[in-house]
Design a protein around this motif. Structure first.
Motif, PDB file in Angstrom:
ATOM      1  N   PHE A  17       0.963  -1.160   0.050  1.00  0.00           N
ATOM      2  CA  PHE A  17      -0.024  -0.047  -0.076  1.00  0.00           C
ATOM      3  C   PHE A  17       0.897   1.142   0.072  1.00  0.00           C
ATOM      4  O   PHE A  17       1.778   1.336   0.799  1.00  0.00           O
ATOM      5  CB  PHE A  17      -0.853   0.219   1.440  1.00  0.00           C
ATOM      6  N   LEU A  19       1.523   4.088   1.456  1.00  0.00           N
ATOM      7  CA  LEU A  19       0.976   4.992   2.635  1.00  0.00           C
ATOM      8  C   LEU A  19       1.980   5.622   3.130  1.00  0.00           C
ATOM      9  O   LEU A  19       3.185   5.574   2.758  1.00  0.00           O
ATOM     10  CB  LEU A  19       0.394   3.848   3.702  1.00  0.00           C
ATOM     11  N   THR A 210      -4.430  -2.896  -4.497  1.00  0.00           N
ATOM     12  CA  THR A 210      -3.678  -2.013  -3.711  1.00  0.00           C
ATOM     13  C   THR A 210      -4.055  -0.673  -4.318  1.00  0.00           C
ATOM     14  O   THR A 210      -4.934  -0.319  -5.135  1.00  0.00           O
ATOM     15  CB  THR A 210      -2.036  -2.180  -3.981  1.00  0.00           C
ATOM     16  N   ASP A 211      -3.476   0.407  -3.530  1.00  0.00           N
ATOM     17  CA  ASP A 211      -3.873   1.896  -4.153  1.00  0.00           C
ATOM     18  C   ASP A 211      -3.381   2.183  -5.189  1.00  0.00           C
ATOM     19  O   ASP A 211      -3.442   3.211  -5.518  1.00  0.00           O
ATOM     20  CB  ASP A 211      -3.359   2.724  -2.692  1.00  0.00           C
ATOM     21  N   ARG A 212      -2.363   1.304  -5.733  1.00  0.00           N
ATOM     22  CA  ARG A 212      -1.656   1.754  -6.925  1.00  0.00           C
ATOM     23  C   ARG A 212      -2.512   1.099  -8.147  1.00  0.00           C
ATOM     24  O   ARG A 212      -2.202   1.408  -9.291  1.00  0.00           O
ATOM     25  CB  ARG A 212      -0.116   0.837  -6.916  1.00  0.00           C
ATOM     26  N   ASP A 215      -8.439   2.227 -11.542  1.00  0.00           N
ATOM     27  CA  ASP A 215      -9.638   2.058 -11.488  1.00  0.00           C
ATOM     28  C   ASP A 215     -10.021   1.240 -12.690  1.00  0.00           C
ATOM     29  O   ASP A 215     -10.947   0.230 -12.629  1.00  0.00           O
ATOM     30  CB  ASP A 215     -10.437   3.326 -11.377  1.00  0.00           C
ATOM     31  N   ASP A 236     -10.655  -4.865  -1.947  1.00  0.00           N
ATOM     32  CA  ASP A 236     -10.106  -3.524  -2.374  1.00  0.00           C
ATOM     33  C   ASP A 236      -9.574  -2.848  -1.162  1.00  0.00           C
ATOM     34  O   ASP A 236     -10.403  -2.279  -0.343  1.00  0.00           O
ATOM     35  CB  ASP A 236     -11.020  -2.809  -3.161  1.00  0.00           C
ATOM     36  N   SER A 237      -8.177  -2.812  -1.029  1.00  0.00           N
ATOM     37  CA  SER A 237      -7.810  -2.129   0.011  1.00  0.00           C
ATOM     38  C   SER A 237      -8.093  -0.629   0.196  1.00  0.00           C
ATOM     39  O   SER A 237      -8.111  -0.215   1.322  1.00  0.00           O
ATOM     40  CB  SER A 237      -6.217  -2.414   0.149  1.00  0.00           C
ATOM     41  N   THR A 238      -8.328   0.038  -0.661  1.00  0.00           N
ATOM     42  CA  THR A 238      -8.526   1.426  -0.761  1.00  0.00           C
ATOM     43  C   THR A 238      -9.949   1.764   0.063  1.00  0.00           C
ATOM     44  O   THR A 238     -10.387   2.861   0.342  1.00  0.00           O
ATOM     45  CB  THR A 238      -8.393   1.991  -2.137  1.00  0.00           C
ATOM     46  N   LYS A 239     -10.868   0.716   0.272  1.00  0.00           N
ATOM     47  CA  LYS A 239     -12.123   1.042   0.868  1.00  0.00           C
ATOM     48  C   LYS A 239     -12.252   0.478   2.077  1.00  0.00           C
ATOM     49  O   LYS A 239     -13.061   0.706   2.822  1.00  0.00           O
ATOM     50  CB  LYS A 239     -13.320  -0.114  -0.048  1.00  0.00           C
ATOM     51  N   THR A 243      -6.241   2.710   8.704  1.00  0.00           N
ATOM     52  CA  THR A 243      -5.027   2.196   8.204  1.00  0.00           C
ATOM     53  C   THR A 243      -4.468   0.710   8.670  1.00  0.00           C
ATOM     54  O   THR A 243      -4.012  -0.279   8.258  1.00  0.00           O
ATOM     55  CB  THR A 243      -3.953   3.485   8.238  1.00  0.00           C
ATOM     56  N   LYS A 246      -6.262  -2.057   7.693  1.00  0.00           N
ATOM     57  CA  LYS A 246      -6.153  -2.445   6.270  1.00  0.00           C
ATOM     58  C   LYS A 246      -4.545  -3.418   6.352  1.00  0.00           C
ATOM     59  O   LYS A 246      -4.555  -4.279   5.637  1.00  0.00           O
ATOM     60  CB  LYS A 246      -5.662  -1.130   5.489  1.00  0.00           C
TER      61      LYS A 246
END
Length: 367
Positions: A17, A19, A210-212, A215, A236-239, A243, A246
C-alpha cells in the motif's frame, strides 16, 4: 503503540500500500516489520459538544512542545512525511533528534541523519554518482527491512467465504509505473490466468487491489471474473478506512495463502511475501526495468520466485511439475530468510543507527 507496531515495508508498499508516516520513539526498538508507508490522518476530528483545538504533536509549533517531550528518533517513509520530519528536526533546540528516512527520498541525503536503502535500488538510483556510489550517511542493505514475526490480528474468517478455509492463492495487483509498464489489456491476460487457476487447478483465489491499482484495471478484472464468484474473492484495500486494519488484513491474507502471485511493480510486497516463506510467482516481469529488473533477476537466480505461466490445457497442467510455472524442470525453492538476510540486516541497521546517533550526541567518534 510501539515503534514496531507503527512501522510495517517501504517504496514506498512501492510498497503493498502506498501509505505514509512519521514515527517517533524515545528508544530505538528497530522495526520488527517491513517498513510500509502508513497513512497519517492530518486532520483533527471534531465531535458534537467536544471540540479538539490542539494539533497533533508533530504539527505543533516550536513553542508548543518542550525539549523533554521530543523523541530521540524520527523515522519516516514516503514523500508526504518529509515536511513533518523537517518541522521537528529543525525546531529542535538541542539537536538530539536523529532522523532516519527509509527508502529513496528524491532529495539530497544530507537532509537526514541516515537513509536506509536496499542495494538493488541504490545501485540504480545512485548510478549518476558513479559505479557503486555510496553516500556517507546512507546505510545500504541487501534487501528491504522485513518482518521477523507475525503481527497480524485481522479476523479473516469474517471476510472471506468459508470454502476458502481449505486453502487459496492470493493475487496482489499493483499498477503501471515508469519502470514497469503494464496496462488494462495485460490485466485481462492475468484474469485469464486466474480463470485457469480456478478451472484447471481447482484453486480458490483472493485478489487484492492496492492503492496503486488503476480504476480501469479494477473494472476490467472484476467484469472478466464475474462468472467465478464462488471461487474468487476481491478485496479492495482502498475501501478500508482504518490504516491499521488495512495492514492487518493484508498480513492475514498473505500468511494464510498457499502461494502468492504479484505484479512485477510491487518490489517491497514481493520481498514481504518471501519473508513469510510463501511460494511467490511474478507476472509482467518482462516489463520491469531499472532496479526492478535487477531485483527480479536476482530473486529468480536464487530460486525464490518463479514466473507465472499456466498451461492452457487442463490435462497438461495437472501433469506438470509446477502447474503454476509449467515450463521446464524447476530447482527447489530457495531459502528466503537466508538469502534476504532478514535478521542480520535488522540487527546491523539497528546497531548502526544507535551508534551513529550516540556519536552525534556525544561528539565522540565510535571505535
Amino acid at each position: 503503540m510501539s515503534l514496531g507496531k507503527q512501522l510495517a515495508g517501504s517504496n514506498q508498499l512501492s510498497n503493498t500500500f502506498k501509505l505514509k508516516t512519521v514515527v517517533a520513539s524515545k528508544k530505538l526498538h528497530l522495526f520488527p516489520a517491513i517498513i510500509q508507508k502508513y497513512l497519517v490522518n492530518w486532520s483533527v476530528s471534531k465531535q458534537k459538544g467536544n471540540t479538539l483545538n490542539s494539533l497533533p504533536w508533530y504539527l505543533s509549533t516550536k513553542d508548543e512542545f518542550s525539549d523533554s517531550s521530543n523523541p530521540d528518533y524520527i523515522i519516516t517513509s514516503g514523500q508526504d512525511s518529509i515536511p513533518a520530519c523537517f518541522h521537528l528536526t529543525q525546531g529542535n533546540t538541542n539537536k538530539k533528534i536523529f532522523s532516519v528516512y527509509v527508502g529513496y527520498p528524491d532529495i539530497p541525503f544530507i537532509n537526514f541523519d541516515q537513509v536506509v536503502l536496499p542495494k538493488y535500488e541504490a545501485n540504480a538510483k545512485m548510478a549518476a554518482l558513479g559505479p557503486f556510489a555510496r553516500q556517507k550517511n546512507g546505510i545500504i542493505t541487501p534487501a528491504p527491512l522485513l518482518d521477523t514475526f507475525s503481527t497480524s490480528t485481522s479476523p479473516l474468517d469474517q471476510m472471506i467465504p468459508a470454502s476458502f478455509k481449505d486453502g487459496y492463492s492470493s493475487v496482489i495487483i499493483g499498477g503501471h509505473s515508469s519502470i514497469c509498464r503494464w496496462y488494462s489489456e495485460d490485466a485481462l491476460n492475468l484474469a485469464d490466468n486466474i480463470k485457469r487457476m480456478v478451472k484447471n487447478l481447482n484453486d480458490k483465489i483472493v485478489i487484492v487491489f492496492t492503492d496503486r491499482t488503476p480504476d480501469l484495471v479494477k473494472q476490467k478484472m472484476t467484469t472478466s471474473l464475474q462468472e467465478l464468484d464462488d471461487s474468487v474473492f476481491i478485496w479492495d484495500s482502498t475501501k478500508q478506512a482504518s490504516t491499521i486494519d488495512k495492514i492487518n488484513t493484508y498480513e492475514s491474507i498473505i500468511e494464510n495463502a498457499n502461494r502468492v502471485v504479484l505484479t512485477a511493480d510491487l518490489d517491497y510486497a514481493c520481498t514481504h511475501a518471501l519473508s513469510k516463506s510463501k511460494p511467490v510467482y511474478i507476472t509482467f516481469g518482462g516489463q520491469a526495468r531499472s532496479y526492478l529488473s535487477h531485483l527480479h533477476r536476482w530473486l529468480l537466480d536464487e530460486h525464490l520466485t518463479r514466473k507465472l505461466r499456466l498451461e492452457r490445457n487442463k490435462h497438461k497442467s495437472s501433469a506438470a511439475k509446477d502447474p503454476y510455472s509449467y515450463l521446464g524442470d524447476h530447482a527447489d525453492w530457495g531459502n528466503a530468510i537466508k538469502v534476504l538476510q532478514i535478521k542480520d540486516t535488522m540487527a546491523y541497521v539497528k546497531k548502526e543507527i544507535e551508534e551513529i546517533r550516540e556519536e552525534k550526541v556525544t561528539g565522540k567518534r565510535r571505535k
